[in-house]
Write a protein that holds these residues in place. Structure first.
Motif, PDB file in Angstrom:
ATOM      1  N   VAL A 154       0.968  -1.246   0.129  1.00 41.23           N
ATOM      2  CA  VAL A 154       0.077   0.068  -0.144  1.00 41.23           C
ATOM      3  C   VAL A 154       0.986   1.309   0.041  1.00 41.23           C
ATOM      4  N   THR A 155       2.089   1.116   0.970  1.00 38.57           N
ATOM      5  CA  THR A 155       2.964   2.386   1.115  1.00 38.57           C
ATOM      6  C   THR A 155       3.306   2.728  -0.465  1.00 38.57           C
ATOM      7  N   THR A 156       3.837   1.578  -1.217  1.00 42.43           N
ATOM      8  CA  THR A 156       4.406   1.833  -2.745  1.00 42.43           C
ATOM      9  C   THR A 156       3.579   2.374  -3.608  1.00 42.43           C
ATOM     10  N   ARG A 205      -2.228  12.456   0.444  1.00 43.98           N
ATOM     11  CA  ARG A 205      -1.583  13.404   1.469  1.00 43.98           C
ATOM     12  C   ARG A 205      -0.624  12.626   2.407  1.00 43.98           C
ATOM     13  N   PRO A 206       0.841  13.036   2.586  1.00 39.43           N
ATOM     14  CA  PRO A 206       1.425  12.090   3.295  1.00 39.43           C
ATOM     15  C   PRO A 206       1.014  11.628   4.777  1.00 39.43           C
ATOM     16  N   GLU A 207       0.241  12.765   5.305  1.00 35.08           N
ATOM     17  CA  GLU A 207      -0.152  12.629   6.564  1.00 35.08           C
ATOM     18  C   GLU A 207      -1.461  11.767   7.155  1.00 35.08           C
ATOM     19  N   PRO A 222     -12.306  11.530   0.033  1.00 34.78           N
ATOM     20  CA  PRO A 222     -11.714  12.809  -0.514  1.00 34.78           C
ATOM     21  C   PRO A 222     -10.673  13.444   0.386  1.00 34.78           C
ATOM     22  N   HIS A 223     -10.651  13.558   1.569  1.00 36.28           N
ATOM     23  CA  HIS A 223      -9.740  14.589   2.504  1.00 36.28           C
ATOM     24  C   HIS A 223      -8.575  13.983   2.368  1.00 36.28           C
ATOM     25  N   TYR A 224      -8.291  12.786   2.236  1.00 37.63           N
ATOM     26  CA  TYR A 224      -6.991  12.122   2.035  1.00 37.63           C
ATOM     27  C   TYR A 224      -6.144  12.409   0.972  1.00 37.63           C
TER      28      TYR A 224
END
Length: 222
Positions: free
Chosen positions: A112-114, A124-126, A178-180
């Motif tokens: 998932v991170t990839t 967003r990274p956060e 969507p806020h991600y």
């Protein structure tokens, strides 16, 4: 490094089982599961046989009583050993389950991170910790691959034949959360007056890869 060590131990253990398996199977046929109990039982019966041979035990009642006492002692010892083995086995099963869960999470984290760190994902990274939490609840590991499931039902991807990929899920997640995503204040991507998005029709977009869809969605947000 821990994973490599675990695999090496498994390979070594498998080789030992392959070598000793036939021998242990033969011993189990004769002695049962508890070798200590079998050894004690055999020694006890030998002692009784010697006492009979020496004339110490002469009547059937004496022999039967001696055998019964020996069997009771062996049975009590066997039950104590069996209880200890059950408890030890339960502890090992719990450790194995915990380790397996960690391995599954590690694989989900990696895949998932990839996808998320790709520039065209738009995440967003956060938001990564929240995205991973959702992934833990959705994806299972089967035959070394991530498979999204709703209960026991597999969730299929755009082609309707293969399980939904992580990239496809990220595209779907844009509408669900969507806020991600960067440059997103919660609304969906708007289409043009001609019904197109980014110059493409809905039919054209449906045939695109998840990465292409993300690129178009990000361009629309900008």
């Amino acid at each position: 490094m821990k994973l490599d060590e675990f695999r090496e131990k498994n390979i070594s253990l498998a080789q030992q089982i392959e070598t000793t398996g036939p021998i242990l199977a033969r011993i189990k046929e004769i002695a049962g599961d508890d070798l200590d109990a079998f050894t004690n039982d055999l020694n006890g019966l030998r002692d009784i046989a010697k006492r009979v041979s020496d004339g110490e035990l002469k009547t059937n009642d004496q022999i039967e009583a001696a055998v019964s006492d020996r069997i009771k002692a062996v049975k009590d010892g066997y039950e104590d050993n069996a209880k200890a083995l059950r408890e030890a086995n339960k502890a090992l099963e719990q450790k194995a389950t915990t380790f397996e869960q960690r391995l599954i999470r590690t694989q989900i984290d990696k895949e998932v991170t990839t996808v998320v760190i790709q520039p065209d994902s738009g995440v967003r990274p956060e938001a990564l910790p929240d995205v991973l939490t959702r992934a833990y609840n959705l994806f299972k590991v089967e035959d070394g691959k991530l498979v999204p499931k709703n209960g026991e039902a597999v969730i299929y991807g755009a082609n309707g034949a293969d399980p939904m990929t992580v990239s496809e899920w990220i595209v779907k997640l844009r509408n669900e959360a969507p806020h991600y995503f960067k440059g997103n204040n919660g609304g969906g991507a708007a289409g043009g007056k001609d019904g197109k998005i980014g110059g493409f029709t809905q039919e054209q977009i449906a045939k695109m890869s998840p990465q292409q869809k993300l690129a178009i969605a990000n361009a629309q947000k900008k």
